[in-house]
Design an enzyme around this catalytic site. Structure first.
Site, PDB file in Angstrom:
ATOM      1  N   GLU A 156      36.748 -36.325  21.850  1.00  0.00           N
ATOM      2  CA  GLU A 156      35.714 -35.990  20.857  1.00  0.00           C
ATOM      3  C   GLU A 156      35.927 -34.669  20.131  1.00  0.00           C
ATOM      4  OE1 GLU A 156      32.030 -36.320  23.034  1.00  0.00           O
ATOM      5  OE2 GLU A 156      32.310 -38.442  23.431  1.00  0.00           O
ATOM      6  N   GLU A 261      35.589 -47.477  25.945  1.00  0.00           N
ATOM      7  CA  GLU A 261      34.266 -47.320  26.578  1.00  0.00           C
ATOM      8  C   GLU A 261      33.279 -48.346  26.035  1.00  0.00           C
ATOM      9  OE1 GLU A 261      32.942 -43.222  26.345  1.00  0.00           O
ATOM     10  OE2 GLU A 261      34.939 -42.446  26.749  1.00  0.00           O
TER      11      GLU A 261
HETATM   12  C1  XIL Z   1      28.874 -40.575  30.273  1.00  0.00           C
HETATM   13  C2  XIL Z   1      28.618 -41.126  31.669  1.00  0.00           C
HETATM   14  O1  XIL Z   1      28.599 -42.526  31.614  1.00  0.00           O
HETATM   15  C3  XIL Z   1      27.309 -40.597  32.205  1.00  0.00           C
HETATM   16  O2  XIL Z   1      27.134 -40.979  33.559  1.00  0.00           O
HETATM   17  C4  XIL Z   1      27.253 -39.076  32.090  1.00  0.00           C
HETATM   18  O3  XIL Z   1      25.983 -38.614  32.463  1.00  0.00           O
HETATM   19  C5  XIL Z   1      27.543 -38.629  30.674  1.00  0.00           C
HETATM   20  O4  XIL Z   1      28.785 -39.173  30.254  1.00  0.00           O
HETATM   21  N1  XIL Z   1      31.595 -40.657  25.970  1.00  0.00           N
HETATM   22  C6  XIL Z   1      32.445 -40.333  26.999  1.00  0.00           C
HETATM   23  C7  XIL Z   1      32.027 -40.581  28.398  1.00  0.00           C
HETATM   24  O5  XIL Z   1      33.609 -39.980  26.748  1.00  0.00           O
HETATM   25  O6  XIL Z   1      32.577 -39.659  29.280  1.00  0.00           O
HETATM   26  C8  XIL Z   1      30.509 -40.563  28.527  1.00  0.00           C
HETATM   27  O7  XIL Z   1      30.172 -40.939  29.860  1.00  0.00           O
HETATM   28  C9  XIL Z   1      29.888 -41.503  27.519  1.00  0.00           C
HETATM   29  C10 XIL Z   1      30.221 -41.074  26.107  1.00  0.00           C
END
Ligand code: XIL
Length: 374
Positions: A156, A261
């Site tokens: 990011e 994701e």
């Molecule tokens: C999220 C997790 O799923 C949660 O448990 C945590 O509280 C916050 O992070 N983008 C990403 C991930 O790259 O690492 C994030 O994961 C979701 C958004």
């Protein structure tokens, strides 16, 4: 004679299975195309969620660590690394012969404030922060050298308009913190496939920023292998054209694409704009949480269709898409139950709260089956 009969029987049985039976798992359905992954949590890594573990082993051939390899967990204090859960995470993946993902090395969230300060509380210099970053990357990547196959090196780094985010990394080190992070990760494990990961790259301004960034990194010889599209999607975003054009744009740059994701929100949008910013926290309100007692069939079908449409695009690009990872296993596990609004009942994945496959699961399998019979 006996042998020949056995061979004939075997090929007859295999033939029957191929024609009469649909694949029994996501990983089998997409075996010839790309890895199918899931982000897994601590209960799953440590064996406390036996039902979840059985599902992960049966359905997926890749895993991502939902939180345990983030800086705040693996390196909570300057002189303290905690590899208890990450070691079990990697062992789980090896036990099941999976493609193991590392997430992530350099990010502005879930990174303790001390990372950017010295012991007197002053901001670090560029050189001191680079040294700290190198040490972290070498320690974490080095520990799993040859065992974690791909790393999200930088997560990011871009703003929505395509400019570089003014994170502490960028402010203290400068724009080249990204190239440096990739260099260090490559030093620590030259075989690992290194990924730049972000959300909303399907939106043109941010996508163009990413294209410029990747082009520059490649021209400098930075060892970047893949771009990760997070894929925190909704029923109406991204459009299929946006998804298609985005994968195609990165493929042209000579990198592979990973969907890192994936989840699809069916709940009312709580933010003005599409985002995956983990720091957003909107107040709970019943209008934002309409399906506490179950998902209406019509929405269930919409979700199934949406998943099928997206997988059709991923399959079209199977030569460049190397992995599709879901951010969680069942709806009960999903971070979407608590983000961007705490305490909602969300339905973003392929398995329901009882770990049963949803219509969306069948739809995703169907896309692969239809392709292979064409
Ligand atoms: C999220 C997790 O799923 C949660 O448990 C945590 O509280 C916050 O992070 N983008 C990403 C991930 O790259 O690492 C994030 O994961 C979701 C958004």
């Amino acid at each position: 004679m006996h042998l020949r009969f056995a061979a004939l029987t075997a090929s007859f049985v295999i033939g029957l299975a191929a024609t009469a039976q649909a694949p029994t798992s996501l990983k089998d359905a997409y075996h010839a195309d790309f890895y199918i992954g899931a982000a897994i949590n601590t209960a799953q890594i440590t064996g406390q969620d036996a039902r979840g573990d059985a599902l992960i082993a049966a359905q997926f051939d890749s895993i991502s660590p939902e939180n345990c390899l983030k800086w705040e967990n693996v390196h909570p204090q300057p002189d303290k690394y905690d590899f208890t859960i990450p070691d079990q995470y990697v062992a789980f993946g090896e036990k099941h012969h999976m493609f193991i993902v590392g997430h992530n090395l350099v990010w502005h969230n879930q990174t303790p404030a001390w990372v950017f300060h010295d012991d007197k509380g002053n901001l670090l210099t560029r050189d001191a922060l680079l040294a700290r970053m190198r040490d972290h990357i070498h320690t974490v990547v080095g520990r799993y050298k040859g065992r974690i196959q791909t790393w999200d090196v930088v997560n990011e780094a871009l703003n929505e308009d395509g400019t570089l985010r003014q994170s502490m990394w960028e402010k203290i080190i400068g724009d080249d913190y990204i190239a440096k992070a990739f260099e260090y990760a490559h030093e620590a494990d030259p075989q690992a496939q290194l990924n730049y990961n972000d959300y909303n790259l399907e939106n043109e301004p941010k996508r163009y920023g990413a294209i410029a960034l990747i082009t520059k990194l490649k021209s400098q010889g930075v060892p970047i292998a893949t771009v990760g599209l997070q894929g925190h999607d909704s029923l109406d975003w991204p459009t299929l054209d946006q998804q298609d054009a985005t994968i195609e744009a990165f493929a042209k740059l000579g990198v592979k694409v990973a969907i890192t994701e994936l989840d699809i929100d069916v709940l009312p949008r709580a933010t003005r704009q599409q985002t995956a910013d983990v720091t957003v926290n909107i107040a709970q309100n019943p209008a934002l949480n309409p399906y506490v007692n179950g998902l209406p069939d019509a929405v269930q079908q919409q979700l199934a269709k949406r998943y099928a449409d997206l997988f059709t695009v991923f399959l079209k690009h199977r030569d460049v898409v190397n992995r599709v990872t879901f951010w969680g296993v069942t709806d009960a596990d999903s971070w979407r139950n608590d983000w961007p609004v705490r305490g909602r009942t969300s339905y973003p994945l392929l398995f329901d709260r009882a770990a049963q496959p949803k219509p969306a699961y069948t739809a995703v399998i169907q896309v692969a089956t239809t392709k292979s019979s064409q």
